[in-house]
Design a protein around this motif. Structure first.
Motif, PDB file in Angstrom:
ATOM      1  N   ALA A  50       0.831  -1.196   0.000  1.00 50.53           N
ATOM      2  CA  ALA A  50       0.000   0.000   0.000  1.00 50.53           C
ATOM      3  C   ALA A  50       0.869   1.251   0.000  1.00 50.53           C
ATOM      4  N   TYR A  51       1.972   1.181   0.749  1.00 45.81           N
ATOM      5  CA  TYR A  51       2.853   2.350   0.809  1.00 45.81           C
ATOM      6  C   TYR A  51       3.393   2.682  -0.585  1.00 45.81           C
ATOM      7  N   ALA A  52       3.846   1.611  -1.293  1.00 44.78           N
ATOM      8  CA  ALA A  52       4.406   1.831  -2.629  1.00 44.78           C
ATOM      9  C   ALA A  52       3.364   2.444  -3.556  1.00 44.78           C
ATOM     10  N   LEU A  53       2.120   1.909  -3.494  1.00 41.19           N
ATOM     11  CA  LEU A  53       1.095   2.348  -4.446  1.00 41.19           C
ATOM     12  C   LEU A  53       0.517   3.706  -4.072  1.00 41.19           C
ATOM     13  N   LEU A  54       0.398   3.977  -2.766  1.00 36.29           N
ATOM     14  CA  LEU A  54      -0.239   5.234  -2.356  1.00 36.29           C
ATOM     15  C   LEU A  54       0.747   6.394  -2.349  1.00 36.29           C
ATOM     16  N   PHE A  55       1.993   6.119  -1.934  1.00 44.27           N
ATOM     17  CA  PHE A  55       2.930   7.234  -1.791  1.00 44.27           C
ATOM     18  C   PHE A  55       3.998   7.244  -2.874  1.00 44.27           C
ATOM     19  N   GLY A  56       3.992   6.167  -3.699  1.00 46.64           N
ATOM     20  CA  GLY A  56       4.766   6.210  -4.920  1.00 46.64           C
ATOM     21  C   GLY A  56       6.269   6.184  -4.769  1.00 46.64           C
ATOM     22  N   TYR A  57       6.772   5.721  -3.639  1.00 47.40           N
ATOM     23  CA  TYR A  57       8.222   5.647  -3.526  1.00 47.40           C
ATOM     24  C   TYR A  57       8.636   4.280  -2.996  1.00 47.40           C
ATOM     25  N   VAL A  58       9.664   3.728  -3.627  1.00 45.89           N
ATOM     26  CA  VAL A  58      10.186   2.425  -3.249  1.00 45.89           C
ATOM     27  C   VAL A  58      11.674   2.615  -3.007  1.00 45.89           C
ATOM     28  N   GLY A  59      12.149   2.353  -1.778  1.00 46.91           N
ATOM     29  CA  GLY A  59      13.568   2.595  -1.516  1.00 46.91           C
ATOM     30  C   GLY A  59      14.140   1.630  -0.499  1.00 46.91           C
ATOM     31  N   SER A  60      15.449   1.466  -0.534  1.00 44.40           N
ATOM     32  CA  SER A  60      16.076   0.449   0.321  1.00 44.40           C
ATOM     33  C   SER A  60      16.065   0.852   1.804  1.00 44.40           C
ATOM     34  N   THR A  61      15.862   2.146   2.100  1.00 43.59           N
ATOM     35  CA  THR A  61      15.792   2.554   3.504  1.00 43.59           C
ATOM     36  C   THR A  61      14.736   1.748   4.251  1.00 43.59           C
ATOM     37  N   PHE A  62      13.651   1.427   3.530  1.00 41.72           N
ATOM     38  CA  PHE A  62      12.550   0.711   4.174  1.00 41.72           C
ATOM     39  C   PHE A  62      12.932  -0.716   4.536  1.00 41.72           C
ATOM     40  N   ALA A  63      14.045  -1.190   3.990  1.00 42.41           N
ATOM     41  CA  ALA A  63      14.481  -2.549   4.311  1.00 42.41           C
ATOM     42  C   ALA A  63      15.569  -2.545   5.378  1.00 42.41           C
ATOM     43  N   SER A  64      16.028  -1.354   5.787  1.00 46.39           N
ATOM     44  CA  SER A  64      17.150  -1.295   6.728  1.00 46.39           C
ATOM     45  C   SER A  64      16.692  -1.650   8.138  1.00 46.39           C
ATOM     46  N   VAL A  65      17.681  -1.896   8.985  1.00 46.68           N
ATOM     47  CA  VAL A  65      17.398  -2.326  10.361  1.00 46.68           C
ATOM     48  C   VAL A  65      16.446  -1.360  11.056  1.00 46.68           C
ATOM     49  N   GLN A  66      16.604  -0.088  10.729  1.00 43.89           N
ATOM     50  CA  GLN A  66      15.777   0.920  11.388  1.00 43.89           C
ATOM     51  C   GLN A  66      14.287   0.636  11.224  1.00 43.89           C
ATOM     52  N   TYR A  67      13.910   0.172  10.034  1.00 45.06           N
ATOM     53  CA  TYR A  67      12.499  -0.111   9.809  1.00 45.06           C
ATOM     54  C   TYR A  67      12.049  -1.435  10.410  1.00 45.06           C
ATOM     55  N   SER A  68      13.004  -2.209  10.938  1.00 43.20           N
ATOM     56  CA  SER A  68      12.606  -3.367  11.733  1.00 43.20           C
ATOM     57  C   SER A  68      12.359  -2.947  13.165  1.00 43.20           C
ATOM     58  N   ILE A  69      13.042  -1.894  13.563  1.00 42.83           N
ATOM     59  CA  ILE A  69      12.968  -1.465  14.960  1.00 42.83           C
ATOM     60  C   ILE A  69      11.778  -0.544  15.187  1.00 42.83           C
ATOM     61  N   LEU A  70      11.441   0.265  14.168  1.00 45.70           N
ATOM     62  CA  LEU A  70      10.323   1.198  14.337  1.00 45.70           C
ATOM     63  C   LEU A  70       9.014   0.508  14.718  1.00 45.70           C
ATOM     64  N   PRO A  71       8.607  -0.581  14.019  1.00 42.69           N
ATOM     65  CA  PRO A  71       7.345  -1.208  14.444  1.00 42.69           C
ATOM     66  C   PRO A  71       7.419  -1.726  15.881  1.00 42.69           C
ATOM     67  N   LEU A  72       8.591  -2.196  16.271  1.00 46.02           N
ATOM     68  CA  LEU A  72       8.758  -2.636  17.658  1.00 46.02           C
ATOM     69  C   LEU A  72       8.490  -1.469  18.611  1.00 46.02           C
ATOM     70  N   LEU A  73       9.057  -0.320  18.257  1.00 47.11           N
ATOM     71  CA  LEU A  73       8.864   0.869  19.083  1.00 47.11           C
ATOM     72  C   LEU A  73       7.392   1.273  19.135  1.00 47.11           C
ATOM     73  N   TRP A  74       6.739   1.280  17.969  1.00 45.96           N
ATOM     74  CA  TRP A  74       5.332   1.695  17.919  1.00 45.96           C
ATOM     75  C   TRP A  74       4.472   0.754  18.759  1.00 45.96           C
ATOM     76  N   VAL A  75       4.749  -0.552  18.627  1.00 43.64           N
ATOM     77  CA  VAL A  75       3.938  -1.521  19.353  1.00 43.64           C
ATOM     78  C   VAL A  75       4.204  -1.427  20.856  1.00 43.64           C
ATOM     79  N   LEU A  76       5.451  -1.281  21.220  1.00 40.90           N
ATOM     80  CA  LEU A  76       5.784  -1.150  22.641  1.00 40.90           C
ATOM     81  C   LEU A  76       5.111   0.080  23.231  1.00 40.90           C
ATOM     82  N   LEU A  77       5.134   1.158  22.462  1.00 36.05           N
ATOM     83  CA  LEU A  77       4.570   2.406  22.946  1.00 36.05           C
ATOM     84  C   LEU A  77       3.057   2.296  23.094  1.00 36.05           C
ATOM     85  N   GLY A  78       2.414   1.780  22.071  1.00 35.75           N
ATOM     86  CA  GLY A  78       0.957   1.700  22.108  1.00 35.75           C
ATOM     87  C   GLY A  78       0.466   0.615  23.056  1.00 35.75           C
ATOM     88  N   GLY A  79       1.230  -0.439  23.169  1.00 33.46           N
ATOM     89  CA  GLY A  79       0.827  -1.544  24.028  1.00 33.46           C
ATOM     90  C   GLY A  79       0.813  -2.837  23.242  1.00 33.46           C
TER      91      GLY A  79
END
Lengths: 293, 320
Positions: free
Chosen positions: B231-260
């Motif tokens: 959905a991100y690729a189709l809606l926002f039109g950008y595909v890049g390797s940053t989204f595959a980096s370690v940082q994007y593995s950690i962000l969902p962890l952070l969001w989930v930890l924060l929200g519960g």
């Protein structure tokens, strides 16, 4: 250059990588072995060592070797102190819960990296080597400093081995590693051992960084690769095994050096990472480790 | 956990969806766009939560599932000229397949080894994207052309670049995933997952095949993350390797930890909160990683259950 000398050059470069890697990975392995936690911020302690080495060498005027010696002593001490504070403030309060520790050390990673970027800047800066003697081989000249890195690393590894196996401190550390509850019952101050081990692990990474920085420059993102490679070494060598760590570091360093010379470095990394992941999946105790308790 | 009355839980979730729908008409343009992005990323967080919250498997490699969807959909449009629904399906399929393979391998390990193995597979995935830079655009990434981002329904064609269409598409995806998650975690299967999290040995002894249950959870989680990526690729039109980096593995962890963790609405709240914290602070400082770092440490130290987790524990026991 003919194939033979080319291979020798690749092997020498690989050995330098191995020497630094062995020290860094040993730090990670000690922390994991004794405390049973994974320190994701380990690479940042490495980076801090290099950045501090730059700061210290630029602050001290005179012959480059003076500044370098000061950096070799001071940078690890400062990094050790930072690690000690982090351990007291965070890890201890988490009760060394393995998963919470990973999350917390990821947090530390970001904090240290961002602070380095803010105060040190995005540039890669060089540190002058303490001496620039070139050893002339029949086919090419080779930096004497690089060879001295190998020697220094070997010396430090032997010293660590001596401390671990022949002294009281080492005995206490091993007792804690083997069974922390029993150690506690026998009056060993386990949390202080943990704090010491965490600081020691960080200091080993910092020393490794100070040694490498004259040939690779200090940069705020330089902690990423050593972290991944250290993981690889520690996993292949078997967690908490000193001998396995050194053997694995030489193996990985040499193969990384040689593969990178002849193939694309990215491809080398892909293959190495995939192989290690497979080792972890199919032989979790490592290639040299014994079955986990 | 107290037994929840199903009506209450469904009413709450439908209420949240209705609120997000209503917000579309009142929000100023900037926040409108931001919220669309947050909803797509919240789907990523929900996929992560499926595995981390309910099964208790902490993966450090979910960026690979997100980017499998991202590249699966993006590259299908760019190189093969596929239509939007086909590309979205391609993204889902890539994520599901990858999750199946990774699950089969990584589930042989447990605990810390699982985290490291998932991180390494994600790193391999990231490096592969860089290695095939001629197709993937490497670290520069690729832009999905606007002309291709058109959803044809019957005789009308909806441009996904149009803000309202984009917002509604993001909301539709978010709502579907939210309700699916709610149904899953309230089902028999969801209870087995929680049982595995609480005591895997005992669950095994009760006769459940924990491995295949976990494998299904990895595939579901990976597919949801891939849906978010596609959905991100189709809606926002950008595909890049940053989204595959370690940082994007950690962000969902952070969001989930924060929200519960293990709350159905936690991922949305965590993503929303963190996104706005970064957005607001980036006005004052560029050091947003510092905030991410401090947030992570403070969370594990003082609020290991996150916002909704704490609320559920103190006041609202019925919260799913």
């Amino acid at each position: 250059m003919a194939f033979g000398p080319h291979l020798l050059l690749a092997a020498l470069e690989g050995l330098v990588t191995s020497a630094v890697l062995a020290l860094t990975a040993l730090g990670l392995s000690l922390v994991f072995g004794v405390m049973r936690v994974v320190n994701v911020a380990h690479g940042e302690f490495f980076m801090l060592g290099a950045v501090l080495a730059w700061a210290i060498t630029t602050a001290i005027s005179g012959h480059p070797s003076l500044g370098f010696l000061a950096a070799l002593v001071l940078a690890p001490l400062i990094v050790g102190l930072i690690a000690l504070v982090a351990e007291r403030l965070v890890l201890r309060r988490l009760n060394y819960n393995p998963e919470a520790t990973i999350v917390a050390t990821i947090g530390m990673l970001y904090i240290i990296q961002q602070l380095a970027l803010t105060f040190y800047g995005p540039e890669a800066r060089p540190v002058e080597p303490p001496f620039s003697y070139r050893i002339l081989l029949p086919w090419f000249g080779y930096s004497g400093y690089k060879l001295s890195i190998i020697a220094a690393s070997a010396l430090l590894l032997v010293a660590t081995w001596f401390v671990l196996t022949r002294t009281k401190i080492g005995l206490v550390m091993r007792a804690t590693q083997y069974d922390s509850e029993t150690a506690q019952a026998f009056g060993i101050p386990v949390t202080r051992v943990y704090a010491g081990v965490f600081a020691l692990g960080a200091m080993l990474a910092a020393v490794a960084a100070v040694l490498i920085v004259p040939i690779s420059q200090a940069h705020y993102l330089m902690g990423q690769d050593p972290l991944l490679l250290s993981f690889i070494v520690v996993i292949i060598g078997g967690l908490g095994s000193l001998r396995g760590t050194v053997v694995a570091a030489v193996l990985i360093g040499l193969s990384d050096g040689i593969i990178s010379v002849f193939f694309s470095p990215t491809l080398a990394k892909i293959i190495a990472t995939l192989l290690v992941a497979m080792v972890l999946v199919f032989r979790p105790q490592g290639l040299f480790g014994t079955a986990s308790r | 956990m107290k037994e929840a009355s199903p009506a209450k839980a469904y009413a709450l979730h439908l209420g949240v969806i209705a609120l997000l729908f209503a917000l579309s008409f009142v929000l100023p343009e900037y926040h409108h766009g931001l919220l669309a992005r947050i909803m797509v990323l919240a789907v990523f967080a929900m996929g992560y939560n499926m595995l981390f919250g309910y099964v208790g498997l902490l993966s450090l490699g979910h960026a690979m599932f997100f980017s499998a969807g991202l590249y699966g959909a993006g590259l299908a449009v760019i190189h093969l000229g596929w239509s939007v629904p086909a590309a979205f399906t391609a993204g889902l399929a890539c994520g599901a397949l990858l999750a199946l393979v990774i699950g089969l391998l990584a589930l042989r390990t447990t605990g810390v080894a699982f985290m490291i193995v998932t991180m390494m597979f994600a790193q391999v995935f990231y490096l592969i994207i860089l290695y095939f830079a001629s197709w993937t655009g490497g670290d520069q990434g690729l832009v999905v052309p606007q002309s291709a981002r058109v959803l044809v329904v019957g005789s009308t064609s909806l441009g996904l670049t149009e803000p309202t269409v984009r917002y509604m598409s993001a909301l539709a995806l978010f709502s579907i995933v939210l309700l699916v998650t709610l149904v899953i975690v309230r089902s028999r299967y969801g209870r087995v997952l929680v049982a595995i999290r609480e005591n895997e040995e005992r669950t095994k002894m009760l006769g459940y095949d924990t491995l295949s249950n976990k494998l299904v959870a990895v595939v579901v989680s990976g597919t949801i993350c891939a849906a978010s990526g596609a959905a991100y690729a189709l809606l926002f039109g950008y595909v890049g390797s940053t989204f595959a980096s370690v940082q994007y593995s950690i962000l969902p962890l952070l969001w989930v930890l924060l929200g519960g963790a293990a709350t159905t609405l936690g991922p949305l709240i965590g993503t929303l909160f963190m996104y706005y914290v970064v957005d607001i602070t980036s006005g004052y400082t560029s050091a947003y990683l510092l905030i991410v770092g401090i947030a992570l440490i403070l969370l594990v130290l003082f609020f290991p259950k996150g916002i909704l987790g704490t609320i559920r524990q103190r006041w609202l026991g019925w919260l799913p």
